[in-house]
Design a protein around this motif. Sequence first.
Motif, short mmCIF file in Angstrom:
data_model
loop_
_atom_site.label_atom_id
_atom_site.label_comp_id
_atom_site.label_asym_id
_atom_site.label_seq_id
_atom_site.Cartn_x
_atom_site.Cartn_y
_atom_site.Cartn_z
N SER A 76 0.81 -1.21 0.00
CA SER A 76 0.00 0.00 0.00
C SER A 76 0.84 1.27 0.00
CB SER A 76 -0.89 0.00 1.25
OG SER A 76 -0.06 -0.07 2.40
N GLY A 77 2.16 1.13 -0.04
CA GLY A 77 3.02 2.30 0.05
C GLY A 77 3.17 2.79 1.48
N LEU A 78 2.69 2.02 2.45
CA LEU A 78 2.80 2.38 3.86
C LEU A 78 3.87 1.53 4.52
CD1 LEU A 78 -1.01 2.62 4.69
CD2 LEU A 78 0.55 4.49 4.14
N LYS A 79 4.23 1.87 5.75
CA LYS A 79 5.27 1.14 6.49
C LYS A 79 4.76 -0.16 7.11
CE LYS A 79 8.95 2.53 7.50
NZ LYS A 79 10.22 2.17 6.87
N HIS A 80 3.43 -0.28 7.32
CA HIS A 80 2.89 -1.45 8.02
C HIS A 80 1.81 -2.15 7.19
CE1 HIS A 80 4.44 1.01 11.39
NE2 HIS A 80 4.79 -0.16 11.86
N LEU A 81 1.80 -3.47 7.30
CA LEU A 81 0.68 -4.29 6.84
C LEU A 81 -0.04 -4.79 8.08
CD1 LEU A 81 2.12 -6.64 4.06
CD2 LEU A 81 0.59 -4.71 3.76
N VAL A 82 -1.36 -4.78 8.06
CA VAL A 82 -2.13 -5.29 9.19
C VAL A 82 -2.54 -6.72 8.85
CG1 VAL A 82 -4.17 -4.99 10.64
CG2 VAL A 82 -3.01 -2.98 9.68
N LEU A 83 -2.00 -7.67 9.61
CA LEU A 83 -2.34 -9.08 9.39
C LEU A 83 -3.75 -9.34 9.90
CD1 LEU A 83 1.06 -10.69 10.38
CD2 LEU A 83 0.24 -10.06 8.10
N LYS A 84 -4.47 -10.20 9.19
CA LYS A 84 -5.89 -10.40 9.47
C LYS A 84 -6.16 -11.09 10.81
CE LYS A 84 -10.06 -12.36 7.47
NZ LYS A 84 -10.64 -13.10 6.36
N HIS A 85 -5.35 -12.07 11.15
CA HIS A 85 -5.60 -12.87 12.36
C HIS A 85 -4.63 -12.46 13.46
CE1 HIS A 85 -8.28 -15.36 10.02
NE2 HIS A 85 -7.36 -15.36 9.08
N ARG A 86 -5.16 -12.37 14.67
CA ARG A 86 -4.36 -11.94 15.81
C ARG A 86 -4.77 -12.73 17.03
NH1 ARG A 86 -6.27 -7.96 12.87
NH2 ARG A 86 -7.95 -7.42 14.22
N PRO A 87 -3.93 -12.81 18.04
CA PRO A 87 -2.56 -12.30 18.11
C PRO A 87 -1.62 -13.15 17.25
CG PRO A 87 -3.02 -13.60 20.06
CD PRO A 87 -4.30 -13.52 19.27
N VAL A 88 -0.56 -12.52 16.79
CA VAL A 88 0.43 -13.20 15.95
C VAL A 88 1.52 -13.74 16.86
CG1 VAL A 88 2.07 -12.95 14.07
CG2 VAL A 88 -0.09 -11.69 13.99
N TRP A 89 1.75 -15.04 16.78
CA TRP A 89 2.76 -15.70 17.59
C TRP A 89 4.13 -15.63 16.92
CZ3 TRP A 89 1.79 -18.33 22.31
CH2 TRP A 89 0.46 -18.31 22.71
N THR A 90 4.15 -15.91 15.62
CA THR A 90 5.42 -15.89 14.90
C THR A 90 5.19 -15.71 13.40
OG1 THR A 90 7.52 -17.05 14.57
CG2 THR A 90 5.56 -18.39 14.60
N ILE A 91 6.16 -15.11 12.76
CA ILE A 91 6.17 -15.01 11.30
C ILE A 91 7.16 -16.05 10.81
CG2 ILE A 91 6.69 -13.54 9.31
CD1 ILE A 91 4.32 -12.47 10.81
N HIS A 92 6.70 -16.96 9.96
CA HIS A 92 7.58 -18.00 9.44
C HIS A 92 8.34 -17.52 8.22
CE1 HIS A 92 5.80 -20.80 12.25
NE2 HIS A 92 4.60 -20.41 11.84
#
Length: 183
Positions: free
Chosen positions: A57-73
Motif C-alpha cells: 500500500s506504500g505504507l510502512k505497516h501491513l495489518v495481518l488479518k488474524h491476531r494475536p500473531v505468535w510468529t512469522i515463518h
Amino acid sequence: MALLTLEYLKDYLGVPQDVTDGDAQLNALLGSAVAYVEEYLGRRLEKARRTEYYSGSGLKHLVLKHRPVWTIHNVWLDHGGYYGTPSGAFDATATLLTSGSDYALVQDMEAPATTGPLSRCGLLARLGTFWAEVGRTYQPGRLAQESGPALGNVKVDYTAGYDTSSIPADLQSVIATLVSMLK
C-alpha cells in the motif's frame, strides 16, 4: 482444540462438573458461539498456521488479518504475484524477505510461559522502505500522477490466534454468555 474448555463453560453456567448428560449440547452450542464471534470479528480465533496474501500500500505497516500473531515463518515479495493466481507466482524468483533486516513484527503483548512476545496489533513493519505499491502513472483526466496498491504482491506465512492458555478473559466471557443465551 476448543478455545474454551467444557469445565470453564460449566463453571460459568453453574452446571455441576459431574453432570454430563448435557455435555454434547454444550459442546455444540460452544461451537456455534465461537463461529458467531468469528463471523462478527471477521477473523479466526483459534491458534493455527496460516498463509495469506496482502497488497502493498506504500505504507510502512501491513495489518495481518488474524491476531494475536505468535510468529512469522516467512514473507515473500512478488510484484506480479496477484494473490498467487498466475502461473509461477511466488516461485523461486519471488524475493524471500529476511526478518530483522527487511521486516519486523510489532510485538506489543507478553506471551504466556516462555514463548516470547506476541503481536496483539498484528502489524508487520517494513524496514528501510515501504510495502511496495504500483508505480506512479498518469491517468487520463487527472492532473497529477497516481499510484495504486500492488495487488496481492506480499505472501505471509504466520501463526496466529488464541489457545486455551492465552484467550483473554473478556473474550471467554462473551463466548460463554452467547452459549447461555443459546441454551
